[in-house]
Scaffold this motif. Structure first.
Motif, PDB file in Angstrom:
ATOM      1  N   THR A  77       0.844  -1.191   0.000  1.00 47.87           N
ATOM      2  CA  THR A  77       0.000   0.000   0.000  1.00 47.87           C
ATOM      3  C   THR A  77       0.884   1.248   0.000  1.00 47.87           C
ATOM      4  O   THR A  77       1.997   1.232   0.526  1.00 47.87           O
ATOM      5  CB  THR A  77      -0.917   0.077   1.246  1.00 47.87           C
ATOM      6  OG1 THR A  77      -0.101   0.153   2.408  1.00 47.87           O
ATOM      7  CG2 THR A  77      -1.870  -1.105   1.320  1.00 47.87           C
ATOM      8  N   LYS A  79       0.043   5.224   1.091  1.00 50.13           N
ATOM      9  CA  LYS A  79      -1.034   6.060   1.623  1.00 50.13           C
ATOM     10  C   LYS A  79      -0.507   7.434   2.006  1.00 50.13           C
ATOM     11  O   LYS A  79       0.679   7.591   2.312  1.00 50.13           O
ATOM     12  CB  LYS A  79      -1.643   5.388   2.860  1.00 50.13           C
ATOM     13  CG  LYS A  79      -2.260   4.033   2.557  1.00 50.13           C
ATOM     14  CD  LYS A  79      -2.870   3.408   3.796  1.00 50.13           C
ATOM     15  CE  LYS A  79      -3.483   2.045   3.444  1.00 50.13           C
ATOM     16  NZ  LYS A  79      -4.106   1.403   4.593  1.00 50.13           N
ATOM     17  N   ARG A 165      -5.243   7.748  -5.318  1.00 50.67           N
ATOM     18  CA  ARG A 165      -6.382   7.218  -4.550  1.00 50.67           C
ATOM     19  C   ARG A 165      -6.903   8.204  -3.503  1.00 50.67           C
ATOM     20  O   ARG A 165      -7.622   7.817  -2.567  1.00 50.67           O
ATOM     21  CB  ARG A 165      -6.005   5.874  -3.924  1.00 50.67           C
ATOM     22  CG  ARG A 165      -6.109   4.757  -4.988  1.00 50.67           C
ATOM     23  CD  ARG A 165      -5.821   3.392  -4.431  1.00 50.67           C
ATOM     24  NE  ARG A 165      -6.705   2.949  -3.368  1.00 50.67           N
ATOM     25  CZ  ARG A 165      -7.887   2.341  -3.545  1.00 50.67           C
ATOM     26  NH1 ARG A 165      -8.340   2.119  -4.772  1.00 50.67           N
ATOM     27  NH2 ARG A 165      -8.606   1.952  -2.504  1.00 50.67           N
ATOM     28  N   GLU A 170      -9.550   3.747   2.526  1.00 50.91           N
ATOM     29  CA  GLU A 170      -8.222   3.485   3.112  1.00 50.91           C
ATOM     30  C   GLU A 170      -7.073   4.151   2.350  1.00 50.91           C
ATOM     31  O   GLU A 170      -6.110   3.498   1.973  1.00 50.91           O
ATOM     32  CB  GLU A 170      -7.985   1.980   3.207  1.00 50.91           C
ATOM     33  CG  GLU A 170      -8.987   1.313   4.117  1.00 50.91           C
ATOM     34  CD  GLU A 170      -8.829  -0.196   4.181  1.00 50.91           C
ATOM     35  OE1 GLU A 170      -7.759  -0.699   3.807  1.00 50.91           O
ATOM     36  OE2 GLU A 170      -9.802  -0.841   4.614  1.00 50.91           O
ATOM     37  N   PHE A 171      -7.178   5.450   2.127  1.00 55.82           N
ATOM     38  CA  PHE A 171      -6.064   6.133   1.444  1.00 55.82           C
ATOM     39  C   PHE A 171      -5.181   6.921   2.399  1.00 55.82           C
ATOM     40  O   PHE A 171      -4.179   7.482   1.987  1.00 55.82           O
ATOM     41  CB  PHE A 171      -6.578   7.049   0.323  1.00 55.82           C
ATOM     42  CG  PHE A 171      -7.161   8.364   0.813  1.00 55.82           C
ATOM     43  CD1 PHE A 171      -8.466   8.432   1.259  1.00 55.82           C
ATOM     44  CD2 PHE A 171      -6.381   9.520   0.840  1.00 55.82           C
ATOM     45  CE1 PHE A 171      -8.992   9.646   1.721  1.00 55.82           C
ATOM     46  CE2 PHE A 171      -6.902  10.726   1.293  1.00 55.82           C
ATOM     47  CZ  PHE A 171      -8.211  10.787   1.741  1.00 55.82           C
ATOM     48  N   THR A 172      -5.548   6.989   3.685  1.00 51.32           N
ATOM     49  CA  THR A 172      -4.708   7.748   4.626  1.00 51.32           C
ATOM     50  C   THR A 172      -3.997   6.816   5.596  1.00 51.32           C
ATOM     51  O   THR A 172      -4.456   5.716   5.884  1.00 51.32           O
ATOM     52  CB  THR A 172      -5.522   8.746   5.466  1.00 51.32           C
ATOM     53  OG1 THR A 172      -6.455   8.017   6.281  1.00 51.32           O
ATOM     54  CG2 THR A 172      -6.248   9.748   4.605  1.00 51.32           C
ATOM     55  N   SER A 173      -2.891   7.300   6.116  1.00 51.30           N
ATOM     56  CA  SER A 173      -2.164   6.615   7.182  1.00 51.30           C
ATOM     57  C   SER A 173      -1.972   7.620   8.315  1.00 51.30           C
ATOM     58  O   SER A 173      -1.373   8.666   8.079  1.00 51.30           O
ATOM     59  CB  SER A 173      -0.810   6.147   6.662  1.00 51.30           C
ATOM     60  OG  SER A 173       0.061   5.915   7.739  1.00 51.30           O
ATOM     61  N   GLU A 175      -5.547   5.369   9.381  1.00 49.96           N
ATOM     62  CA  GLU A 175      -6.849   5.383   8.734  1.00 49.96           C
ATOM     63  C   GLU A 175      -7.754   6.474   9.308  1.00 49.96           C
ATOM     64  O   GLU A 175      -7.644   6.827  10.484  1.00 49.96           O
ATOM     65  CB  GLU A 175      -7.516   4.023   8.916  1.00 49.96           C
ATOM     66  CG  GLU A 175      -8.150   3.572   7.631  1.00 49.96           C
ATOM     67  CD  GLU A 175      -8.921   2.287   7.802  1.00 49.96           C
ATOM     68  OE1 GLU A 175      -8.315   1.313   8.266  1.00 49.96           O
ATOM     69  OE2 GLU A 175     -10.124   2.298   7.487  1.00 49.96           O
ATOM     70  N   GLN A 691      -5.832  -0.389  -4.749  1.00 54.56           N
ATOM     71  CA  GLN A 691      -4.807  -0.099  -3.734  1.00 54.56           C
ATOM     72  C   GLN A 691      -3.445  -0.646  -4.193  1.00 54.56           C
ATOM     73  O   GLN A 691      -2.428   0.043  -4.105  1.00 54.56           O
ATOM     74  CB  GLN A 691      -5.254  -0.748  -2.407  1.00 54.56           C
ATOM     75  CG  GLN A 691      -4.419  -0.419  -1.194  1.00 54.56           C
ATOM     76  CD  GLN A 691      -4.576   0.997  -0.683  1.00 54.56           C
ATOM     77  OE1 GLN A 691      -3.876   1.896  -1.122  1.00 54.56           O
ATOM     78  NE2 GLN A 691      -5.501   1.221   0.243  1.00 54.56           N
ATOM     79  N   ASN A 694      -2.069   1.262  -7.160  1.00 54.25           N
ATOM     80  CA  ASN A 694      -1.588   2.557  -6.682  1.00 54.25           C
ATOM     81  C   ASN A 694      -0.208   2.419  -6.037  1.00 54.25           C
ATOM     82  O   ASN A 694       0.666   3.272  -6.214  1.00 54.25           O
ATOM     83  CB  ASN A 694      -2.582   3.141  -5.673  1.00 54.25           C
ATOM     84  CG  ASN A 694      -2.124   4.475  -5.119  1.00 54.25           C
ATOM     85  OD1 ASN A 694      -1.909   5.414  -5.869  1.00 54.25           O
ATOM     86  ND2 ASN A 694      -1.943   4.547  -3.817  1.00 54.25           N
ATOM     87  N   TYR A 695      -0.006   1.331  -5.290  1.00 54.52           N
ATOM     88  CA  TYR A 695       1.300   1.086  -4.662  1.00 54.52           C
ATOM     89  C   TYR A 695       2.372   0.957  -5.740  1.00 54.52           C
ATOM     90  O   TYR A 695       3.432   1.582  -5.673  1.00 54.52           O
ATOM     91  CB  TYR A 695       1.234  -0.191  -3.811  1.00 54.52           C
ATOM     92  CG  TYR A 695       2.585  -0.685  -3.378  1.00 54.52           C
ATOM     93  CD1 TYR A 695       3.266  -0.077  -2.314  1.00 54.52           C
ATOM     94  CD2 TYR A 695       3.200  -1.752  -4.036  1.00 54.52           C
ATOM     95  CE1 TYR A 695       4.519  -0.527  -1.930  1.00 54.52           C
ATOM     96  CE2 TYR A 695       4.452  -2.204  -3.659  1.00 54.52           C
ATOM     97  CZ  TYR A 695       5.114  -1.589  -2.610  1.00 54.52           C
ATOM     98  OH  TYR A 695       6.355  -2.033  -2.230  1.00 54.52           O
TER      99      TYR A 695
END
Ligand code: ADP
Ligand code: MG
Ligand code: MG
Ligand code: MG
Length: 727
Positions: A77, A79, A165, A170-173, A175, A691, A694-695
């Motif tokens: 991932t 993020k 994304r 679930e695009f932030t770290s 969440e 996801q 995107n990674y």
């Protein structure tokens, strides 16, 4: 993105973002006329103090916006990191890392996104020195390094224009959930917004003034498995009254629907600011750069993916434009959603009459706010292309004709009259500011309502810096009497459309092109005026997929540029000079309208290639720049031949990059990103970026920006430039 600009610097000077209490829209709107009134007094005082200032140096600087990305190589991932915003504070903290920024001549600023950082040189570059153009890339690399040094090993600064994304599950770290009251977004959590209360207030005030959430619909990139209906939109959510808007017509089938400010101001861009010798030169420079804004925007295109979908366009511009569009239905001349007010959050004197007439300033006759301001028809968002030229009547060129300003531009009549009466403004300049001042302030701090208009400029900046246009004419700030003004920033022009590129090399290339082009414009005084409605058409064109190579743009006809012997100064000339087979020219002498000037049609359609690289008979933008190197920067260089060649080699590769992006010899960043998705085994021909995809994409972007994968880099910049960068 680009947000708040001057205000942010100002906030920083005040001690990092501690400015007091921002007013909610209902309170803030009571002070709109107060802010405009004092803002204009401050503007008039700026002209009074700096109008006669002459001979300022050609200084310039860039701004780069970074995203902090958290990579998880185990779970595959990438993020956006929303809990590392203390990094900006640390980089500005005397007891922490400020000394590193200062020692390295860099400066870090907060941005709209909590995951964003803006970096600039601390001191502007000296545009009269060749070595400073070669230094730009070094300064940018230092910024990236210092920023990265503040982060744990799994996090990196990435210079993507739009994070693929943003707004997907679930695009932030760490969440976070899209349930916040400021954005009220179906997709974006409030936790992506800068923690300072100014930012959520700004976000909410735009929505409240507008009377509904912002709504942007980007055409989906059509692929064999693409679904026209987006099942990722939670149409049945009932958390906020605004949740129903998607179903009321805000979300369009076949499009990617974006419903909040963060989608625009959460993207990144590259801006370049130049200082002119005086106010008149700044006006001419502003006008001459205007036709380049859509063309170079298309060449810099870097944003083909939004909210996890490939879209059928390549740039961010209309996204940001829609993301901060605070106009009511009535101002846009649109039918309101069922049950919604056409006048949004405006406080009106009385009801809107059933038949409406619009006067030549754009006023709806007889429709006023409670504090007596006319409600207007406003064709464009406060984030948009420029609406009019400033005119060059005070400058020796005198090319401007009133007929070039052929776009309908609403103005604030009272302010226009006041500026004319002050004696410091001619028609074009007065109209420029009277147009910016049709807007309401978006955030007012109660503690700063009272101002000393001889010294403060925050009411002026409040309106000025929330008119986010392709160019910004930046007047100097106010100083106490007796200040040595020559040591303070003067009349500046900011070039704002460019998308951010992945590598420091590319960002330095585009920055140098703008600064060198500006200096060449001032040196050779070309005539680039075309009717401004043609530039408007070019802005639409610039959005199209692969516009740089597939489309044509209106531009001043070759033959009417009033330039001489451009053709000679090609990239080949520069290579030959570096190889030692050519001699420098004597210092450039100005020749206005020397020859080659014909009275054929003023504007014609050209490819970006022709505008940048010329055609068989006429030089282009690159030739203008190389002529400047040949006749000014090279002859005035005072260092060793060895240094000269090293600097010129770097600049040559940078010019080559932009030249080849325009000719199609190498892909734009947008083209490269789109191809990466389309050719990935993780892609299912459904226009979606998962996801994992995107990674893969973001990791590739990181490898390119860190110059750690030469094969990937060569795809984007070409073999010879990749060899040079990885040598
Ligand atoms: P804003 O966000 O308002 O556009 P910033 O301070 O973030 O302003 O960036 C402005 C850019 O202008 C920076 O790169 C800075 O180095 C540069 N700059 C500063 N002073 C001058 C000047 N006198 N002339 C030209 N550029 C300048
Ligand atoms: Mg910015
Ligand atoms: Mg800026
Ligand atoms: Mg800035």
């Amino acid at each position: 993105m680009l947000l708040i600009d001057c205000l942010l610097c100002f906030l920083l000077q005040m001690g990092l973002l501690s400015l007091g209490t921002p007013l909610d829209w209902e309170k803030s709107r009571e002070h709109n006329e107060h802010v405009r009134l004092h803002g204009i007094s401050q503007l008039i005082n700026m002209f009074r103090q700096h109008g006669l200032r002459r001979n300022d140096s050609f200084l310039w600087g860039d701004e780069i916006e970074y995203m902090i990305v958290d990579f998880d190589d185990t779970n595959k991932t990438a993020k956006l990191a929303i809990n590392y915003d203390h990094v900006i504070s640390d980089l500005n903290d005397e007891e922490k890392s400020l000394h590193k920024s200062v020692e390295n001549n860099v400066s870090f600023h907060p941005e709209y996104g909590r995951y964003m950082i803006e970096g600039t040189p601390l001191k502007p570059y000296n545009g009269n020195l060749l070595e400073d153009y070669a230094y730009v890339e070094t300064n940018m690399a230092t910024r990236r390094l210092l920023g990265n040094n503040e982060l744990p090993p799994n996090m990196h600064l990435v210079t993507l224009t739009s994070f693929a994304r943003l707004g997907c599950p679930e695009f932030t770290s760490p969440e976070s959930k899209p349930v916040g009251p400021a954005l009220q977004s179906l997709f974006l959590p409030d936790e992506i917004i800068n923690r300072h209360v100014r930012f959520p207030t700004l976000t909410a005030n735009i929505r409240k003034r507008r009377g509904r959430k912002v709504a942007i619909n980007l055409p989906l990139y059509p692929d064999v498995n693409t679904k026209l209906v987006d099942d990722l939109i939670p149409l049945d959510r009932k958390l906020y009254p605004s949740d129903k808007e998607a179903a009321l017509g805000a979300a369009k089938p076949g499009h990617v629907y974006l419903d909040s400010m963060g989608f625009g101001m959460g993207s990144s861009c590259l801006q370049v600011t130049m200082q002119a010798a005086d106010v008149n030169e700044a006006r001419y420079l502003y006008d001459a750069l205007a036709p380049f804004t859509p063309v170079l925007l298309a060449v810099s295109a870097a944003a083909p993916i939004f909210r996890g979908h490939l879209v059928n366009q390549d740039i961010r511009w209309n996204v940001v434009s829609g993301a901060v569009d605070d106009r009511t239905f009535l101002e846009k001349k649109e039918e309101p959603y069922h049950g919604y007010s056409e006048t949004g959050g405006l406080d009106l004197e009385e009801k809107v009459p059933s038949t409406l007439e619009i006067d030549e300033s754009g006023n709806y006759v007889g429709v006023n706010t409670a504090d007596g301001k006319n409600v207007q028809y406003v064709p464009k968002s406060r984030y948009d292309s420029i609406d009019a030229y400033l005119g060059d009547s005070g400058y020796e060129t005198g090319y401007f004709k009133k007929s070039y300003n052929d776009l309908f531009v609403p103005i604030n009549d009272g302010i226009y009259d006041r500026l004319l009466k002050s004696g410091h403004f001619d028609n074009e300049l007065a109209r420029h500011f009277a147009h910016l001042f049709i807007r309401d302030p978006l955030v007012i701090f109660s503690e700063r309502l009272d101002s000393n208009d001889d010294l403060d400029n925050d009411h002026f900046e409040n309106i000025q810096s929330t008119n986010w246009q392709t160019l910004r004419f930046k007047p100097p700030a106010l100083y106490p009497a007796g200040t040595d003004l020559s040591s303070k920033p003067g009349w500046r022009v900011e070039f704002r459309p460019l998308e951010i590129q992945l590598t420091d090399f590319e960002n330095a290339a585009f920055s140098n092109v703008i600064a060198l082009l500006s200096k060449a414009i001032i040196a050779f005084r070309p005539d680039f005026y075309i009717p401004i409605t043609k530039i408007e058409q070019n802005m639409t064109t610039a959005h199209r997929v692969d516009a740089a190579t597939n489309e044509k743009f209106w531009f001043k006809c070759f033959g009417n540029w009033r330039t001489t012997d451009l053709k000679k100064y090609s990239l080949q000339w520069l290579s030959d000079y570096i190889d030692g087979t050519l001699k420098p020219e004597s210092n450039g002498v100005l020749h206005l309208a020397e020859n080659g000037f014909s009275n054929v049609t003023e504007a014609a359609l050209y490819s970006a290639d022709a505008i940048v690289n010329g055609d068989s008979g006429h030089g282009g933008m690159i030739h203008l720049i190389i002529k400047l190197l040949a006749t000014d920067l090279i002859p005035n260089f005072e260092g060793s031949r060895e240094d000269l060649i090293a600097y010129l080699t770097r600049i040559k590769f940078q010019l080559q990059l932009v030249s080849r992006r325009a000719s199609g010899a190498i892909p734009t960043t947008a083209h490269w990103l789109r191809e990466k998705v389309l050719s990935s085994p993780l892609y299912h021909q459904d226009s979606r970026v998962s996801q994992e995809l995107n990674y893969f994409l973001t990791t590739g972007a990181l490898k390119v920006s860190e110059l750690s994968d030469k094969v990937l880099l060569a795809e984007l910049v070409g073999e010879d430039i990749a060899d040079y960068l990885c040598r």
